[in-house]
Design an enzyme around this catalytic site. Structure first.
Site, PDB file in Angstrom:
ATOM      1  N   SER A 169       0.831  -1.210   0.000  1.00 28.80           N
ATOM      2  CA  SER A 169       0.000   0.000   0.000  1.00 28.80           C
ATOM      3  C   SER A 169       0.863   1.256   0.000  1.00 28.80           C
ATOM      4  O   SER A 169       1.798   1.379   0.789  1.00 28.80           O
ATOM      5  CB  SER A 169      -0.921   0.006   1.226  1.00 28.80           C
ATOM      6  OG  SER A 169      -1.784  -1.113   1.202  1.00 28.80           O
TER       7      SER A 169
ATOM      8  N   GLU B 227      -1.381  -1.090  -4.154  1.00 34.29           N
ATOM      9  CA  GLU B 227      -2.631  -0.480  -3.721  1.00 34.29           C
ATOM     10  C   GLU B 227      -2.355   0.978  -3.365  1.00 34.29           C
ATOM     11  O   GLU B 227      -1.484   1.267  -2.543  1.00 34.29           O
ATOM     12  CB  GLU B 227      -3.189  -1.202  -2.490  1.00 34.29           C
ATOM     13  CG  GLU B 227      -4.458  -0.533  -1.954  1.00 34.29           C
ATOM     14  CD  GLU B 227      -4.928  -1.086  -0.620  1.00 34.29           C
ATOM     15  OE1 GLU B 227      -6.108  -1.436  -0.524  1.00 34.29           O
ATOM     16  OE2 GLU B 227      -4.106  -1.171   0.325  1.00 34.29           O
ATOM     17  N   TRP B 228      -3.094   1.889  -3.988  1.00 37.42           N
ATOM     18  CA  TRP B 228      -3.014   3.286  -3.572  1.00 37.42           C
ATOM     19  C   TRP B 228      -4.136   3.556  -2.586  1.00 37.42           C
ATOM     20  O   TRP B 228      -5.307   3.510  -2.942  1.00 37.42           O
ATOM     21  CB  TRP B 228      -3.123   4.230  -4.769  1.00 37.42           C
ATOM     22  CG  TRP B 228      -3.046   5.684  -4.350  1.00 37.42           C
ATOM     23  CD1 TRP B 228      -2.412   6.188  -3.247  1.00 37.42           C
ATOM     24  CD2 TRP B 228      -3.645   6.803  -5.005  1.00 37.42           C
ATOM     25  NE1 TRP B 228      -2.566   7.558  -3.183  1.00 37.42           N
ATOM     26  CE2 TRP B 228      -3.325   7.964  -4.253  1.00 37.42           C
ATOM     27  CE3 TRP B 228      -4.415   6.943  -6.156  1.00 37.42           C
ATOM     28  CZ2 TRP B 228      -3.757   9.237  -4.611  1.00 37.42           C
ATOM     29  CZ3 TRP B 228      -4.839   8.211  -6.518  1.00 37.42           C
ATOM     30  CH2 TRP B 228      -4.505   9.345  -5.747  1.00 37.42           C
ATOM     31  N   ARG B 229      -3.775   3.829  -1.325  1.00 40.97           N
ATOM     32  CA  ARG B 229      -4.751   4.135  -0.284  1.00 40.97           C
ATOM     33  C   ARG B 229      -5.102   5.625  -0.369  1.00 40.97           C
ATOM     34  O   ARG B 229      -4.474   6.471   0.245  1.00 40.97           O
ATOM     35  CB  ARG B 229      -4.190   3.753   1.085  1.00 40.97           C
ATOM     36  CG  ARG B 229      -4.301   2.268   1.407  1.00 40.97           C
ATOM     37  CD  ARG B 229      -5.730   1.850   1.718  1.00 40.97           C
ATOM     38  NE  ARG B 229      -6.234   2.599   2.843  1.00 40.97           N
ATOM     39  CZ  ARG B 229      -6.067   2.240   4.120  1.00 40.97           C
ATOM     40  NH1 ARG B 229      -5.428   1.138   4.421  1.00 40.97           N
ATOM     41  NH2 ARG B 229      -6.563   2.991   5.095  1.00 40.97           N
TER      42      ARG B 229
ATOM     43  N   ARG C   4     -10.429   3.756   1.597  1.00 47.91           N
ATOM     44  CA  ARG C   4     -10.970   3.009   2.728  1.00 47.91           C
ATOM     45  C   ARG C   4     -11.756   3.966   3.608  1.00 47.91           C
ATOM     46  O   ARG C   4     -11.239   4.967   4.074  1.00 47.91           O
ATOM     47  CB  ARG C   4      -9.810   2.366   3.524  1.00 47.91           C
ATOM     48  CG  ARG C   4     -10.230   1.584   4.759  1.00 47.91           C
ATOM     49  CD  ARG C   4     -11.004   0.324   4.414  1.00 47.91           C
ATOM     50  NE  ARG C   4     -10.248  -0.553   3.524  1.00 47.91           N
ATOM     51  CZ  ARG C   4     -10.659  -0.892   2.309  1.00 47.91           C
ATOM     52  NH1 ARG C   4     -11.818  -0.445   1.830  1.00 47.91           N
ATOM     53  NH2 ARG C   4      -9.939  -1.684   1.540  1.00 47.91           N
TER      54      ARG C   4
ATOM     55  N   HIS D 252     -14.198  -5.001   6.231  1.00 44.53           N
ATOM     56  CA  HIS D 252     -13.181  -4.976   7.285  1.00 44.53           C
ATOM     57  C   HIS D 252     -13.845  -4.809   8.635  1.00 44.53           C
ATOM     58  O   HIS D 252     -14.727  -3.971   8.788  1.00 44.53           O
ATOM     59  CB  HIS D 252     -12.205  -3.818   7.066  1.00 44.53           C
ATOM     60  CG  HIS D 252     -11.585  -3.821   5.705  1.00 44.53           C
ATOM     61  ND1 HIS D 252     -12.271  -3.402   4.589  1.00 44.53           N
ATOM     62  CD2 HIS D 252     -10.358  -4.221   5.285  1.00 44.53           C
ATOM     63  CE1 HIS D 252     -11.484  -3.545   3.533  1.00 44.53           C
ATOM     64  NE2 HIS D 252     -10.329  -4.033   3.922  1.00 44.53           N
TER      65      HIS D 252
ATOM     66  N   LYS E 214     -13.019  -9.897  -0.663  1.00 41.81           N
ATOM     67  CA  LYS E 214     -11.961  -9.740   0.346  1.00 41.81           C
ATOM     68  C   LYS E 214     -12.579  -9.461   1.713  1.00 41.81           C
ATOM     69  O   LYS E 214     -13.488  -8.635   1.826  1.00 41.81           O
ATOM     70  CB  LYS E 214     -11.031  -8.579  -0.036  1.00 41.81           C
ATOM     71  CG  LYS E 214      -9.978  -8.248   1.033  1.00 41.81           C
ATOM     72  CD  LYS E 214      -9.368  -6.855   0.810  1.00 41.81           C
ATOM     73  CE  LYS E 214      -8.531  -6.457   2.025  1.00 41.81           C
ATOM     74  NZ  LYS E 214      -8.141  -5.033   2.002  1.00 41.81           N
TER      75      LYS E 214
ATOM     76  N   ARG F 208      -1.732 -14.429   7.069  1.00 41.00           N
ATOM     77  CA  ARG F 208      -1.124 -13.683   5.964  1.00 41.00           C
ATOM     78  C   ARG F 208      -0.089 -14.527   5.219  1.00 41.00           C
ATOM     79  O   ARG F 208       0.325 -14.189   4.120  1.00 41.00           O
ATOM     80  CB  ARG F 208      -0.455 -12.409   6.493  1.00 41.00           C
ATOM     81  CG  ARG F 208      -1.419 -11.423   7.140  1.00 41.00           C
ATOM     82  CD  ARG F 208      -0.678 -10.184   7.622  1.00 41.00           C
ATOM     83  NE  ARG F 208      -1.557  -9.209   8.265  1.00 41.00           N
ATOM     84  CZ  ARG F 208      -2.283  -8.296   7.630  1.00 41.00           C
ATOM     85  NH1 ARG F 208      -2.251  -8.250   6.303  1.00 41.00           N
ATOM     86  NH2 ARG F 208      -3.042  -7.442   8.288  1.00 41.00           N
TER      87      ARG F 208
ATOM     88  N   SER G 117       0.031  -0.735   6.368  1.00 40.00           N
ATOM     89  CA  SER G 117      -1.273  -0.087   6.224  1.00 40.00           C
ATOM     90  C   SER G 117      -2.321  -0.719   7.122  1.00 40.00           C
ATOM     91  O   SER G 117      -3.447  -0.235   7.210  1.00 40.00           O
ATOM     92  CB  SER G 117      -1.732  -0.123   4.761  1.00 40.00           C
ATOM     93  OG  SER G 117      -1.911  -1.453   4.325  1.00 40.00           O
TER      94      SER G 117
ATOM     95  N   GLN H 111       0.978  -6.599   9.297  1.00 33.94           N
ATOM     96  CA  GLN H 111       1.704  -6.763   8.038  1.00 33.94           C
ATOM     97  C   GLN H 111       3.195  -6.921   8.302  1.00 33.94           C
ATOM     98  O   GLN H 111       3.746  -6.302   9.193  1.00 33.94           O
ATOM     99  CB  GLN H 111       1.478  -5.557   7.127  1.00 33.94           C
ATOM    100  CG  GLN H 111       0.091  -5.521   6.523  1.00 33.94           C
ATOM    101  CD  GLN H 111      -0.117  -4.290   5.655  1.00 33.94           C
ATOM    102  OE1 GLN H 111       0.816  -3.564   5.360  1.00 33.94           O
ATOM    103  NE2 GLN H 111      -1.354  -4.054   5.262  1.00 33.94           N
TER     104      GLN H 111
END
Length: 252
Positions: A21, A46-48, A82, A143, A170, A213, A232, A236
């Site tokens: 991200s 991924e561009w947040r 998000r 989420h 997801k 993960r 992000s 992670q």
């Protein structure tokens, strides 16, 4: 199972794909991060967008998208705003959320958008149809940063995403115990064995959920998120460490 191919990347077969991200707050930091990320090895960027401060200006958002695309023309680009209610940085109206996603689709700069399941069924379906008409894939997401729903509930949500036309459903949930991590893995396996006809992404967050993960290829999650600099989401791990473990499991 149907796979999804984006810029020659086949999602849904082999090792889980690594997503990282980018979270720049302005055009300069977006550009700096995009250039720095070129040194890392990953599969999807991924561009947040919720970290980007100038979201009131669609033009500024698209300018930033162009900067990212120019820096990494060959990497699949996932456009994600998000929402605050699902753990994001900013609160915007549903209308603004949908218009940002449509602008991204129209731009031709992004390969995929993230669309939150609980945006409203009619709006979700219309946006999916719009994305597909413009050859953009949809990662449909949910989420829960507070708890882990039952396995049955998670499977129902993933199946609903399929029914609404998601290319990749997801779900990410927060464990309160090790048992919750097993619940997420159970839901993933059940989805993969009985219901999924396309790639699915699942994860249990925080330190407790790290195993989820790493074990996607075993239980049926097609991608996982790693960190280049800043994580992000909780849990992670660094992309190089992540790839090493994924390869060990893949080659075992």
């Amino acid at each position: 199972m149907k796979t999804v191919t984006v810029k020659n990347l086949i999602i849904g077969e082999g090792m889980p794909k690594i997503i990282v991200s980018l979270m720049g707050r302005d055009i300069n930091s977006v550009k700096a991060e995009a250039l720095a990320y070129r040194e890392a090895t990953f599969d999807i960027l991924e561009w947040r967008v919720d970290h980007f401060m100038d979201i009131a200006s669609t033009q500024s958002v698209l300018t930033a998208a162009r900067v990212i695309r120019d820096a990494m023309p060959d990497i699949p680009l996932l456009f994600t705003f998000r929402s605050a209610k699902e753990g994001g940085e900013q609160t915007i109206t549903t209308q603004h959320y949908l218009s940002l996603n449509r602008a991204a689709i129209d731009s031709g700069l992004v390969d995929m958008i993230d669309l939150e399941l609980f945006t409203g069924d009619a709006d979700v379906k219309a946006t999916v149809d719009y994305a597909h008409a413009h050859n953009v894939y949809v990662v449909m997401s949910n989420h829960d940063f507070h708890q882990t729903p039952s396995a049955e509930e998670m499977v129902l949500r993933l199946r609903k995403m399929q029914a609404l036309g998601a290319d990749i459903p997801k779900i990410a949930v927060m464990p309160q115990s090790k048992h919750d991590v097993l619940t997420l893995l159970t839901a993933t396996l059940e989805m993969q064995q009985h219901y999924a006809d396309r790639p699915v992404i699942t994860m249990s967050m925080a330190k407790e959920g790290v195993i989820s993960r790493l074990a996607g290829e075993v239980f049926g999650s097609a991608a996982t998120f790693g960190a280049v600099k800043q994580a992000s989401a909780p849990g992670q791990i660094a992309v190089n460490d992540l790839r090493s473990v994924l390869m060990i499991l893949h080659n075992a």
